[in-house]
Design a protein around this motif. Structure first.
Motif, PDB file in Angstrom:
ATOM      1  N   GLY A 281     -26.627 -69.480 -36.341  1.00 56.00           N
ATOM      2  CA  GLY A 281     -25.804 -70.599 -36.244  1.00 56.00           C
ATOM      3  C   GLY A 281     -26.259 -71.736 -35.457  1.00 56.00           C
ATOM      4  N   ARG A 282     -25.394 -72.394 -35.166  1.00 55.98           N
ATOM      5  CA  ARG A 282     -25.575 -73.879 -34.368  1.00 55.98           C
ATOM      6  C   ARG A 282     -24.925 -73.520 -32.861  1.00 55.98           C
ATOM      7  NH1 ARG A 282     -30.234 -75.904 -34.790  1.00 55.98           N
ATOM      8  NH2 ARG A 282     -29.754 -78.189 -34.835  1.00 55.98           N
ATOM      9  N   THR A 283     -25.385 -74.091 -31.782  1.00 59.99           N
ATOM     10  CA  THR A 283     -24.819 -74.213 -30.664  1.00 59.99           C
ATOM     11  C   THR A 283     -24.927 -75.692 -30.242  1.00 59.99           C
ATOM     12  OG1 THR A 283     -25.572 -71.987 -29.943  1.00 59.99           O
ATOM     13  CG2 THR A 283     -25.032 -73.404 -28.338  1.00 59.99           C
ATOM     14  N   LEU A 284     -23.510 -76.078 -29.860  1.00 60.03           N
ATOM     15  CA  LEU A 284     -23.445 -77.469 -29.612  1.00 60.03           C
ATOM     16  C   LEU A 284     -23.065 -77.733 -28.224  1.00 60.03           C
ATOM     17  CD1 LEU A 284     -21.652 -78.708 -32.875  1.00 60.03           C
ATOM     18  CD2 LEU A 284     -24.128 -78.647 -32.307  1.00 60.03           C
ATOM     19  N   LEU A 285     -23.786 -78.555 -27.574  1.00 59.45           N
ATOM     20  CA  LEU A 285     -23.527 -78.891 -26.018  1.00 59.45           C
ATOM     21  C   LEU A 285     -22.466 -80.134 -26.098  1.00 59.45           C
ATOM     22  CD1 LEU A 285     -26.631 -78.367 -23.933  1.00 59.45           C
ATOM     23  CD2 LEU A 285     -24.914 -76.725 -24.732  1.00 59.45           C
ATOM     24  N   CYS A 286     -21.326 -79.777 -25.604  1.00 64.44           N
ATOM     25  CA  CYS A 286     -20.273 -80.918 -25.656  1.00 64.44           C
ATOM     26  C   CYS A 286     -19.707 -81.363 -24.314  1.00 64.44           C
ATOM     27  CB  CYS A 286     -19.148 -80.666 -26.659  1.00 64.44           C
ATOM     28  SG  CYS A 286     -19.449 -79.897 -28.319  1.00 64.44           S
ATOM     29  N   THR A 287     -19.156 -82.707 -24.491  1.00 63.91           N
ATOM     30  CA  THR A 287     -18.457 -82.976 -23.277  1.00 63.91           C
ATOM     31  C   THR A 287     -16.918 -82.801 -23.538  1.00 63.91           C
ATOM     32  OG1 THR A 287     -19.986 -84.850 -22.730  1.00 63.91           O
ATOM     33  CG2 THR A 287     -17.618 -84.827 -21.771  1.00 63.91           C
ATOM     34  N   GLY A 288     -16.192 -82.307 -22.692  1.00 63.84           N
ATOM     35  CA  GLY A 288     -14.664 -82.019 -22.903  1.00 63.84           C
ATOM     36  C   GLY A 288     -13.951 -82.904 -22.575  1.00 63.84           C
ATOM     37  N   PRO A 289     -12.385 -82.787 -22.987  1.00 60.90           N
ATOM     38  CA  PRO A 289     -11.593 -83.855 -22.570  1.00 60.90           C
ATOM     39  C   PRO A 289     -11.538 -84.425 -21.507  1.00 60.90           C
ATOM     40  CG  PRO A 289     -10.548 -82.026 -23.870  1.00 60.90           C
ATOM     41  CD  PRO A 289     -12.053 -81.553 -23.374  1.00 60.90           C
ATOM     42  N   ALA A 290     -11.922 -83.616 -20.345  1.00 66.68           N
ATOM     43  CA  ALA A 290     -12.066 -83.923 -18.848  1.00 66.68           C
ATOM     44  C   ALA A 290     -13.293 -84.311 -18.353  1.00 66.68           C
ATOM     45  CB  ALA A 290     -11.270 -83.022 -17.911  1.00 66.68           C
ATOM     46  N   GLY A 291     -14.215 -84.443 -19.324  1.00 63.87           N
ATOM     47  CA  GLY A 291     -15.710 -84.718 -19.063  1.00 63.87           C
ATOM     48  C   GLY A 291     -16.620 -83.675 -18.444  1.00 63.87           C
TER      49      GLY A 291
ATOM     50  N   GLU B 275     -16.789 -72.125 -22.171  1.00 65.62           N
ATOM     51  CA  GLU B 275     -17.251 -72.832 -20.860  1.00 65.62           C
ATOM     52  C   GLU B 275     -18.675 -73.238 -20.821  1.00 65.62           C
ATOM     53  OE1 GLU B 275     -16.817 -70.760 -17.237  1.00 65.62           O
ATOM     54  OE2 GLU B 275     -17.626 -68.806 -18.098  1.00 65.62           O
ATOM     55  N   GLY B 276     -18.992 -74.372 -20.208  1.00 58.82           N
ATOM     56  CA  GLY B 276     -20.245 -74.834 -19.983  1.00 58.82           C
ATOM     57  C   GLY B 276     -20.679 -74.313 -18.890  1.00 58.82           C
ATOM     58  N   LEU B 277     -21.909 -73.778 -18.643  1.00 65.03           N
ATOM     59  CA  LEU B 277     -22.362 -73.174 -17.350  1.00 65.03           C
ATOM     60  C   LEU B 277     -23.273 -73.973 -16.781  1.00 65.03           C
ATOM     61  CD1 LEU B 277     -23.071 -69.735 -18.594  1.00 65.03           C
ATOM     62  CD2 LEU B 277     -21.047 -70.409 -17.054  1.00 65.03           C
ATOM     63  N   VAL B 278     -22.921 -74.503 -15.193  1.00 64.58           N
ATOM     64  CA  VAL B 278     -23.775 -75.521 -14.595  1.00 64.58           C
ATOM     65  C   VAL B 278     -24.608 -74.766 -13.359  1.00 64.58           C
ATOM     66  CG1 VAL B 278     -23.847 -77.802 -13.575  1.00 64.58           C
ATOM     67  CG2 VAL B 278     -22.442 -77.166 -15.643  1.00 64.58           C
ATOM     68  N   PRO B 279     -25.916 -74.822 -13.134  1.00 62.25           N
ATOM     69  CA  PRO B 279     -27.016 -75.630 -13.844  1.00 62.25           C
ATOM     70  C   PRO B 279     -27.272 -74.956 -15.335  1.00 62.25           C
ATOM     71  CG  PRO B 279     -27.971 -74.532 -12.298  1.00 62.25           C
ATOM     72  CD  PRO B 279     -26.492 -74.137 -12.002  1.00 62.25           C
ATOM     73  N   GLY B 280     -27.015 -73.651 -15.675  1.00 64.39           N
ATOM     74  CA  GLY B 280     -27.121 -73.289 -16.642  1.00 64.39           C
ATOM     75  C   GLY B 280     -28.618 -73.003 -17.078  1.00 64.39           C
ATOM     76  N   THR B 281     -29.481 -72.697 -16.190  1.00 57.59           N
ATOM     77  CA  THR B 281     -30.790 -72.540 -16.223  1.00 57.59           C
ATOM     78  C   THR B 281     -31.241 -70.876 -16.719  1.00 57.59           C
ATOM     79  OG1 THR B 281     -31.038 -73.653 -14.418  1.00 57.59           O
ATOM     80  CG2 THR B 281     -33.008 -72.628 -15.101  1.00 57.59           C
ATOM     81  N   GLU B 282     -31.951 -70.976 -17.932  1.00 55.71           N
ATOM     82  CA  GLU B 282     -32.336 -69.572 -18.253  1.00 55.71           C
ATOM     83  C   GLU B 282     -33.118 -68.818 -17.292  1.00 55.71           C
ATOM     84  OE1 GLU B 282     -34.339 -69.593 -21.975  1.00 55.71           O
ATOM     85  OE2 GLU B 282     -32.554 -70.521 -23.132  1.00 55.71           O
TER      86      GLU B 282
ATOM     87  N   THR C  25     -16.693 -84.326 -27.246  1.00 51.42           N
ATOM     88  CA  THR C  25     -17.964 -85.266 -27.771  1.00 51.42           C
ATOM     89  C   THR C  25     -19.331 -84.403 -28.007  1.00 51.42           C
ATOM     90  OG1 THR C  25     -16.934 -87.167 -26.839  1.00 51.42           O
ATOM     91  CG2 THR C  25     -19.143 -87.356 -27.283  1.00 51.42           C
ATOM     92  N   VAL C  26     -19.922 -84.448 -29.045  1.00 57.20           N
ATOM     93  CA  VAL C  26     -21.232 -83.829 -29.140  1.00 57.20           C
ATOM     94  C   VAL C  26     -22.169 -84.295 -28.687  1.00 57.20           C
ATOM     95  CG1 VAL C  26     -22.599 -82.431 -30.740  1.00 57.20           C
ATOM     96  CG2 VAL C  26     -20.128 -82.419 -31.294  1.00 57.20           C
ATOM     97  N   ARG C  27     -22.987 -83.730 -27.638  1.00 58.09           N
ATOM     98  CA  ARG C  27     -23.947 -84.337 -27.034  1.00 58.09           C
ATOM     99  C   ARG C  27     -25.404 -83.862 -27.514  1.00 58.09           C
ATOM    100  NH1 ARG C  27     -22.370 -82.844 -20.871  1.00 58.09           N
ATOM    101  NH2 ARG C  27     -24.716 -82.251 -20.827  1.00 58.09           N
ATOM    102  N   GLU C  28     -25.701 -82.711 -27.618  1.00 60.53           N
ATOM    103  CA  GLU C  28     -26.944 -82.115 -28.006  1.00 60.53           C
ATOM    104  C   GLU C  28     -26.839 -80.783 -28.987  1.00 60.53           C
ATOM    105  OE1 GLU C  28     -30.759 -79.768 -25.920  1.00 60.53           O
ATOM    106  OE2 GLU C  28     -29.012 -81.035 -24.480  1.00 60.53           O
ATOM    107  N   ALA C  29     -27.779 -80.378 -29.887  1.00 62.26           N
ATOM    108  CA  ALA C  29     -27.578 -79.275 -30.885  1.00 62.26           C
ATOM    109  C   ALA C  29     -28.789 -78.558 -30.390  1.00 62.26           C
ATOM    110  CB  ALA C  29     -27.615 -79.741 -32.114  1.00 62.26           C
ATOM    111  N   ARG C  30     -28.358 -77.367 -30.117  1.00 58.17           N
ATOM    112  CA  ARG C  30     -29.324 -76.248 -29.705  1.00 58.17           C
ATOM    113  C   ARG C  30     -29.737 -75.239 -30.955  1.00 58.17           C
ATOM    114  NH1 ARG C  30     -29.629 -75.300 -24.197  1.00 58.17           N
ATOM    115  NH2 ARG C  30     -29.716 -77.545 -23.279  1.00 58.17           N
ATOM    116  N   PRO C  31     -30.930 -74.837 -31.326  1.00 58.15           N
ATOM    117  CA  PRO C  31     -31.164 -73.850 -32.282  1.00 58.15           C
ATOM    118  C   PRO C  31     -30.749 -72.664 -32.118  1.00 58.15           C
ATOM    119  CG  PRO C  31     -33.348 -74.076 -30.978  1.00 58.15           C
ATOM    120  CD  PRO C  31     -32.319 -74.866 -30.543  1.00 58.15           C
ATOM    121  N   GLY C  32     -30.443 -71.631 -33.331  1.00 64.79           N
ATOM    122  CA  GLY C  32     -30.219 -70.366 -33.071  1.00 64.79           C
ATOM    123  C   GLY C  32     -30.361 -69.469 -34.328  1.00 64.79           C
TER     124      GLY C  32
END
Length: 295
Positions: free
Chosen positions: A54-64, A110-117, A44-51
């Motif tokens: 291309g495009r980077t999309l933050l998503c929710t995976g099958p297990a949340g 994989e998503g990185l949490v908190p993922g702060t730059e 489930t696409v939650r947010e689009a990030r510029p680049g």
């Protein structure tokens, strides 16, 4: 409400990078491509990030869980990034690949949490040293290009951008060509490792106390690992100090740091570092110091 996958600003950036003939149709087809991949991978696409590529999309995976879908109109960009990330497979200091569809220029990460730059934060030099050490410790695989190709690409695209924007007056005559020569000479010898190629603080995320700092968005090649130090050593310079301040801050945490090669890379890449703020009209003591270093 579903996020906007592509806006006018993103279209313009991609057309400037890849040409309207490639970028335009790709942008038009992006919603259908994302829908197919989301169904395939249960996203489930939650947010689009510029680049810029291309495009980077933050998503929710099958297990949340958080997952990241990266897409590019240039499939070679995706293949090269995947090749670099495969070299760091299992390395906690690099983002890990979950799946790919390289035929359509897609990588699922994989998503990185908190993922702060790290951009805009105080530099945690011990952690940066560990990050660099681990990234540069993997055996270089077959198939990655030499660092000379990365250097050539960086200077080629800079010269093209200058010519197209009539912004050549921002740099002293001949400076870019001289810097290119120095950078290619450095890239052609010295130690050899897998080089990230774009390891600035915006491409390093904090993944929490257990994981630490993690590199994302590589432009990988094989060559001198000191190339990856320049963006970090510029940080004290931007704060009113010197590149040597950065070297001394990093030295205790990076075994084998070659100060001479690190300084040489900083000088060779300095025009590129200065150009972005100069094009925004931001001439500062930092940009002046970069241009002086490059002379």
């Amino acid at each position: 409400m579903a996020p906007v996958l592509i806006d006018d600003a993103a279209r313009a950036r991609l057309a400037g990078r890849f040409g309207a003939e490639l970028a335009g149709p790709w942008c038009d087809a992006l919603p259908d491509l994302v829908a197919r991949l989301a169904a395939k991978w249960g996203l489930t696409v939650r947010e689009a990030r510029p680049g810029n590529t291309g495009r980077t999309l933050l998503c929710t995976g099958p297990a949340g869980e958080l997952q990241v879908l990266k897409l590019t109109p240039d499939h070679e960009v995706a293949r090269l990034e995947f090749a670099g990330l495969q070299a760091w497979k299992g390395c906690s200091r690099a983002v890990q690949v979950l799946d790919t569809d390289l035929d359509v220029g897609a990588i699922l990460l994989e998503g990185l949490v908190p993922g702060t730059e790290l951009r805009g934060r105080d530099v945690p030099w011990p952690q940066v040293g560990r990050l660099l050490t681990e990234l540069h410790s993997v055996p270089p695989p077959a198939g990655l290009p030499p660092l000379t190709e990365r250097v050539t690409f960086m200077y080629d695209i800079t010269e093209r951008t200058l010519a197209e924007s009539a912004a050549g007056h921002l740099l002293p005559p001949g400076l870019l060509a001289e810097a290119r020569g120095r950078a290619l000479a450095l890239a052609g010898d010295g130690p050899v490792a897998v080089v990230h190629g774009d390891l600035h603080p915006g491409n390093v995320l904090d993944a929490g106390p257990r994981r630490g700092l993690v590199a994302i968005d590589p432009r990988p090649s094989v060559g001198d690992p000191a190339f990856d130090l320049a963006d970090w050593l510029y940080l004290p310079l931007a704060a009113g100090g010197t590149v040597d301040d950065g070297i001394e801050a990093l030295r205790p945490h990076l075994p084998g740091l070659d100060a001479g090669r690190a300084r040489a890379w900083c000088a060779a890449l300095a025009p590129l570092a200065a150009l972005a703020p100069l094009r925004r009209g931001e001439r500062t003591p930092f940009t002046d110091a970069l241009l002086e270093m490059a002379r």
